[in-house]
Motif scaffolding. Structure first.
Motif, PDB file in Angstrom:
ATOM      1  N   ILE A  20       0.848  -1.200   0.000  1.00 15.34           N
ATOM      2  CA  ILE A  20       0.000   0.000   0.000  1.00 15.34           C
ATOM      3  C   ILE A  20       0.880   1.245   0.000  1.00 15.34           C
ATOM      4  CG2 ILE A  20      -1.650   1.346   1.370  1.00 15.34           C
ATOM      5  CD1 ILE A  20      -2.812  -1.333   2.351  1.00 15.34           C
ATOM      6  N   TYR A  21       1.921   1.219   0.830  1.00 12.87           N
ATOM      7  CA  TYR A  21       2.842   2.363   0.892  1.00 12.87           C
ATOM      8  C   TYR A  21       3.469   2.633  -0.478  1.00 12.87           C
ATOM      9  CZ  TYR A  21       7.171   4.904   1.613  1.00 12.87           C
ATOM     10  OH  TYR A  21       8.191   5.813   1.501  1.00 12.87           O
ATOM     11  N   LEU A  22       3.956   1.592  -1.123  1.00 10.31           N
ATOM     12  CA  LEU A  22       4.607   1.772  -2.424  1.00 10.31           C
ATOM     13  C   LEU A  22       3.650   2.324  -3.468  1.00 10.31           C
ATOM     14  CD1 LEU A  22       6.779  -1.471  -2.685  1.00 10.31           C
ATOM     15  CD2 LEU A  22       7.610   0.885  -2.499  1.00 10.31           C
ATOM     16  N   CYS A  23       2.450   1.769  -3.510  1.00 14.44           N
ATOM     17  CA  CYS A  23       1.471   2.208  -4.509  1.00 14.44           C
ATOM     18  C   CYS A  23       1.094   3.669  -4.323  1.00 14.44           C
ATOM     19  CB  CYS A  23       0.223   1.326  -4.436  1.00 14.44           C
ATOM     20  SG  CYS A  23       0.469  -0.366  -5.015  1.00 14.44           S
ATOM     21  N   VAL A  24       0.818   4.062  -3.090  1.00 15.52           N
ATOM     22  CA  VAL A  24       0.423   5.452  -2.827  1.00 15.52           C
ATOM     23  C   VAL A  24       1.601   6.387  -3.045  1.00 15.52           C
ATOM     24  CG1 VAL A  24      -0.403   7.058  -1.050  1.00 15.52           C
ATOM     25  CG2 VAL A  24      -1.386   4.758  -1.212  1.00 15.52           C
ATOM     26  N   ASN A  25       2.779   5.981  -2.585  1.00 14.38           N
ATOM     27  CA  ASN A  25       3.959   6.841  -2.705  1.00 14.38           C
ATOM     28  C   ASN A  25       4.367   7.050  -4.156  1.00 14.38           C
ATOM     29  OD1 ASN A  25       6.204   8.352  -1.746  1.00 14.38           O
ATOM     30  ND2 ASN A  25       7.513   6.561  -1.949  1.00 14.38           N
ATOM     31  N   GLN A  26       4.343   5.978  -4.950  1.00 10.39           N
ATOM     32  CA  GLN A  26       4.804   6.071  -6.328  1.00 10.39           C
ATOM     33  C   GLN A  26       3.735   6.632  -7.269  1.00 10.39           C
ATOM     34  OE1 GLN A  26       7.995   5.403  -7.257  1.00 10.39           O
ATOM     35  NE2 GLN A  26       8.443   5.022  -5.109  1.00 10.39           N
ATOM     36  N   LYS A  27       2.469   6.223  -7.074  1.00 11.02           N
ATOM     37  CA  LYS A  27       1.413   6.623  -8.010  1.00 11.02           C
ATOM     38  C   LYS A  27       0.812   7.983  -7.684  1.00 11.02           C
ATOM     39  CE  LYS A  27       0.132   1.895  -9.276  1.00 11.02           C
ATOM     40  NZ  LYS A  27      -0.948   0.893  -9.371  1.00 11.02           N
ATOM     41  N   MET A  28       0.779   8.319  -6.380  1.00 14.27           N
ATOM     42  CA  MET A  28       0.201   9.598  -5.976  1.00 14.27           C
ATOM     43  C   MET A  28       1.262  10.611  -5.570  1.00 14.27           C
ATOM     44  SD  MET A  28      -3.079   8.263  -3.733  1.00 14.27           S
ATOM     45  CE  MET A  28      -3.624   9.951  -3.451  1.00 14.27           C
ATOM     46  N   ASP A  29       2.512  10.150  -5.475  1.00 15.69           N
ATOM     47  CA  ASP A  29       3.631  11.015  -5.076  1.00 15.69           C
ATOM     48  C   ASP A  29       3.333  11.716  -3.756  1.00 15.69           C
ATOM     49  OD1 ASP A  29       6.143  12.130  -5.315  1.00 15.69           O
ATOM     50  OD2 ASP A  29       5.439  13.883  -6.419  1.00 15.69           O
ATOM     51  N   ASN A  30       2.841  10.927  -2.781  1.00 16.09           N
ATOM     52  CA  ASN A  30       2.473  11.485  -1.476  1.00 16.09           C
ATOM     53  C   ASN A  30       3.063  10.592  -0.389  1.00 16.09           C
ATOM     54  OD1 ASN A  30       1.213  12.403   0.902  1.00 16.09           O
ATOM     55  ND2 ASN A  30      -0.589  13.073  -0.236  1.00 16.09           N
ATOM     56  N   PHE A  89       4.752 -13.368   0.055  1.00 13.24           N
ATOM     57  CA  PHE A  89       3.887 -12.265  -0.366  1.00 13.24           C
ATOM     58  C   PHE A  89       4.571 -11.436  -1.452  1.00 13.24           C
ATOM     59  CE2 PHE A  89       1.446  -8.403  -0.241  1.00 13.24           C
ATOM     60  CZ  PHE A  89       0.181  -8.788   0.183  1.00 13.24           C
ATOM     61  N   GLY A  90       5.869 -11.160  -1.260  1.00  8.35           N
ATOM     62  CA  GLY A  90       6.593 -10.344  -2.223  1.00  8.35           C
ATOM     63  C   GLY A  90       6.648 -10.973  -3.599  1.00  8.35           C
ATOM     64  N   LEU A  91       6.958 -12.275  -3.647  1.00  2.00           N
ATOM     65  CA  LEU A  91       7.043 -12.953  -4.938  1.00  2.00           C
ATOM     66  C   LEU A  91       5.669 -13.084  -5.598  1.00  2.00           C
ATOM     67  CD1 LEU A  91       9.697 -15.712  -4.181  1.00  2.00           C
ATOM     68  CD2 LEU A  91      10.023 -13.465  -5.240  1.00  2.00           C
ATOM     69  N   LEU A  92       4.625 -13.308  -4.794  1.00  2.65           N
ATOM     70  CA  LEU A  92       3.276 -13.395  -5.348  1.00  2.65           C
ATOM     71  C   LEU A  92       2.821 -12.055  -5.917  1.00  2.65           C
ATOM     72  CD1 LEU A  92       1.402 -15.681  -2.773  1.00  2.65           C
ATOM     73  CD2 LEU A  92       2.022 -16.230  -5.138  1.00  2.65           C
ATOM     74  N   VAL A  96       1.735 -11.274  -9.861  1.00  6.41           N
ATOM     75  CA  VAL A  96       0.387 -10.905 -10.324  1.00  6.41           C
ATOM     76  C   VAL A  96       0.260  -9.433 -10.697  1.00  6.41           C
ATOM     77  CG1 VAL A  96      -0.627 -12.730  -8.927  1.00  6.41           C
ATOM     78  CG2 VAL A  96      -0.485 -10.426  -7.977  1.00  6.41           C
ATOM     79  N   THR A  97       1.276  -8.618 -10.399  1.00  7.10           N
ATOM     80  CA  THR A  97       1.142  -7.184 -10.687  1.00  7.10           C
ATOM     81  C   THR A  97       2.260  -6.631 -11.564  1.00  7.10           C
ATOM     82  OG1 THR A  97       2.362  -6.494  -8.706  1.00  7.10           O
ATOM     83  CG2 THR A  97      -0.008  -6.806  -8.472  1.00  7.10           C
ATOM     84  N   SER A  98       3.148  -7.473 -12.046  1.00  6.37           N
ATOM     85  CA  SER A  98       4.298  -6.965 -12.795  1.00  6.37           C
ATOM     86  C   SER A  98       3.880  -6.257 -14.084  1.00  6.37           C
ATOM     87  CB  SER A  98       5.261  -8.106 -13.124  1.00  6.37           C
ATOM     88  OG  SER A  98       4.600  -9.121 -13.853  1.00  6.37           O
ATOM     89  N   SER A  99       2.830  -6.726 -14.727  1.00 10.75           N
ATOM     90  CA  SER A  99       2.372  -6.107 -15.971  1.00 10.75           C
ATOM     91  C   SER A  99       1.758  -4.744 -15.702  1.00 10.75           C
ATOM     92  CB  SER A  99       1.329  -7.002 -16.646  1.00 10.75           C
ATOM     93  OG  SER A  99       0.824  -6.399 -17.816  1.00 10.75           O
ATOM     94  N   GLY A 100       2.293  -3.711 -16.354  1.00 11.31           N
ATOM     95  CA  GLY A 100       1.730  -2.370 -16.224  1.00 11.31           C
ATOM     96  C   GLY A 100       2.214  -1.598 -15.012  1.00 11.31           C
ATOM     97  N   ASN A 101       3.222  -2.136 -14.282  1.00 13.97           N
ATOM     98  CA  ASN A 101       3.730  -1.442 -13.090  1.00 13.97           C
ATOM     99  C   ASN A 101       5.223  -1.157 -13.223  1.00 13.97           C
ATOM    100  OD1 ASN A 101       1.627  -1.181 -10.769  1.00 13.97           O
ATOM    101  ND2 ASN A 101       1.262  -3.218 -11.614  1.00 13.97           N
ATOM    102  N   ASP A 102       5.686  -0.896 -14.435  1.00 13.97           N
ATOM    103  CA  ASP A 102       7.110  -0.685 -14.667  1.00 13.97           C
ATOM    104  C   ASP A 102       7.651   0.489 -13.864  1.00 13.97           C
ATOM    105  OD1 ASP A 102       7.042  -2.794 -16.393  1.00 13.97           O
ATOM    106  OD2 ASP A 102       6.895  -1.579 -18.208  1.00 13.97           O
ATOM    107  N   LEU A 103       6.895   1.591 -13.836  1.00 11.32           N
ATOM    108  CA  LEU A 103       7.354   2.771 -13.110  1.00 11.32           C
ATOM    109  C   LEU A 103       7.400   2.508 -11.611  1.00 11.32           C
ATOM    110  CD1 LEU A 103       5.528   5.664 -15.020  1.00 11.32           C
ATOM    111  CD2 LEU A 103       7.943   5.020 -15.135  1.00 11.32           C
ATOM    112  N   LEU A 104       6.416   1.758 -11.112  1.00  9.06           N
ATOM    113  CA  LEU A 104       6.384   1.460  -9.691  1.00  9.06           C
ATOM    114  C   LEU A 104       7.593   0.621  -9.302  1.00  9.06           C
ATOM    115  CD1 LEU A 104       3.268   0.503  -7.633  1.00  9.06           C
ATOM    116  CD2 LEU A 104       5.408  -0.685  -7.260  1.00  9.06           C
ATOM    117  N   PHE A 105       7.912  -0.398 -10.086  1.00  8.89           N
ATOM    118  CA  PHE A 105       9.041  -1.254  -9.752  1.00  8.89           C
ATOM    119  C   PHE A 105      10.376  -0.545  -9.966  1.00  8.89           C
ATOM    120  CE2 PHE A 105       5.863  -4.688 -10.391  1.00  8.89           C
ATOM    121  CZ  PHE A 105       5.970  -5.252  -9.123  1.00  8.89           C
ATOM    122  N   LYS A 106      10.409   0.409 -10.899  1.00 10.04           N
ATOM    123  CA  LYS A 106      11.612   1.205 -11.060  1.00 10.04           C
ATOM    124  C   LYS A 106      11.857   2.048  -9.812  1.00 10.04           C
ATOM    125  CE  LYS A 106      13.820   4.672 -14.013  1.00 10.04           C
ATOM    126  NZ  LYS A 106      13.666   5.557 -15.202  1.00 10.04           N
TER     127      LYS A 106
END
Length: 217
Positions: A20-30, A89-92, A96-106
Motif C-alpha cells: 500500500i505504501y509503495l502504490c500510494v507513494n509512487q502513483k500519488m507522489d504522497n 507475499f513479495g514474490l506473489l 500478479v502485478t508486474s504487468s503495467g507497473n514498470d514505473l512502480l518497480f523502477k
C-alpha cells in the motif's frame, strides 16, 4: 507451529502495508499519506495477535514466567516466519502485478538500492529509532484503554518512523524480495536493520527496568 504460522501471517500483514505504501507513494507522489497508510499492516497484527519480530523483541526481558532461552527461541522462529511471509507475499505480488507497473518497480529498485548502500552506522541508527517507535506503538496499543487513543498512538508512531526515514527490518525484507534482490550486501543490510530494530525496541523497556531497580522495585 502455532508461533510460526502467526509469524508468517505477520509477514503477510507487513507486506500488505508495504505494498500500500509503495502504490500510494509512487502513483500519488504522497509520502506522508503513504506512510500513515502503511500502519494498516500493524493494525492487522495488533488486532489479530500475529507475531511481528519488531514488536515481540521489545518484551524479551519482561517479567513473564517464560525462561530467557525459550524466549530467544521464539524470537528466532518469529523472525524466520516473518521472513517467509514477506518472501511469499513479495514474490506473489511481483507475479500478479508486474504487468503495467514498470514505473512502480523502477521506483522500488531505487528505494532498495538506497537502503542497501547505507553506511553500517547509518543503517543501525535508522533501525534503532524505528525500533523505539515500534515499541511505543505496540505498548500504546496494549496499555491505552481508550480505543480511539490506542489507534492514534499506533498510527502516529508507525507513520512517523516512515516519514522520518527510519528503517523497519521486516518491511525491508518485503521490499527486497519484491524487487528480487538476493545479494550479500542486501543480506548484510537486513542483518544491520534487525540488530538496530532489536536494540531500539529494547531501549525503553530496559531504561524502565533500571528506573524500577533504582526505586527498589
Amino acid at each position: 507451529m502455532k508461533c510460526f504460522i502467526k509469524s508468517l501471517l505477520a509477514g503477510f500483514a507487513i507486506s500488505l502495508g508495504g505494498w500500500i505504501y509503495l502504490c500510494v507513494n509512487q502513483k500519488m507522489d504522497n509520502n506522508v499519506l503513504a506512510a500513515f497508510l502503511f500502519s494498516f499492516g500493524l493494525i492487522l497484527i495488533c488486532n489479530f495477535g500475529f507475531n511481528l519480530y519488531t514488536g515481540k523483541i521489545c518484551y524479551l526481558f519482561d517479567k513473564s514466567k517464560k525462561k530467557l532461552g525459550s524466549k530467544l527461541l521464539d524470537m528466532v522462529i518469529i523472525l524466520l516466519g516473518n521472513l517467509m511471509g514477506t518472501l511469499i507475499f513479495g514474490l506473489l505480488i511481483r507475479l500478479v502485478t508486474s504487468s503495467g507497473n514498470d514505473l512502480l518497480f523502477k521506483g522500488l529498485d531505487e528505494i532498495v538500492e538506497t537502503k542497501i548502500n547505507y553506511p553500517w552506522y547509518e543503517a543501525l541508527g535508522r533501525a534503532f529509532f524505528c525500533g523505539m517507535l515500534v515499541y511505543i506503538a505496540v505498548e500504546g496499543f496494549k496499555t491505552i484503554e481508550n480505543n480511539f487513543g490506542k489507534y492514534v498512538v499506533l498510527v502516529l508512531a508507525i507513520g512517523g518512523f516512515i516519514v522520518c526515514g527510519f528503517e523497519h527490518s521486516i518491511a525491508n525484507m518485503f521490499y527486497y524480495f519484491l524487487s528480487v534482490t538476493f545479494t550479500p550486501s542486501a543480506f548484510l543490510s537486513l542483518l544491520l536493520f534487525v540488530i538496530g530494530n532489536s536494540l531500539g525496541g529494547l531501549f525503553i523497556p530496559l531504561m524502565n527496568n533500571l528506573i524500577n531497580l533504582y526505586k527498589g522495585e
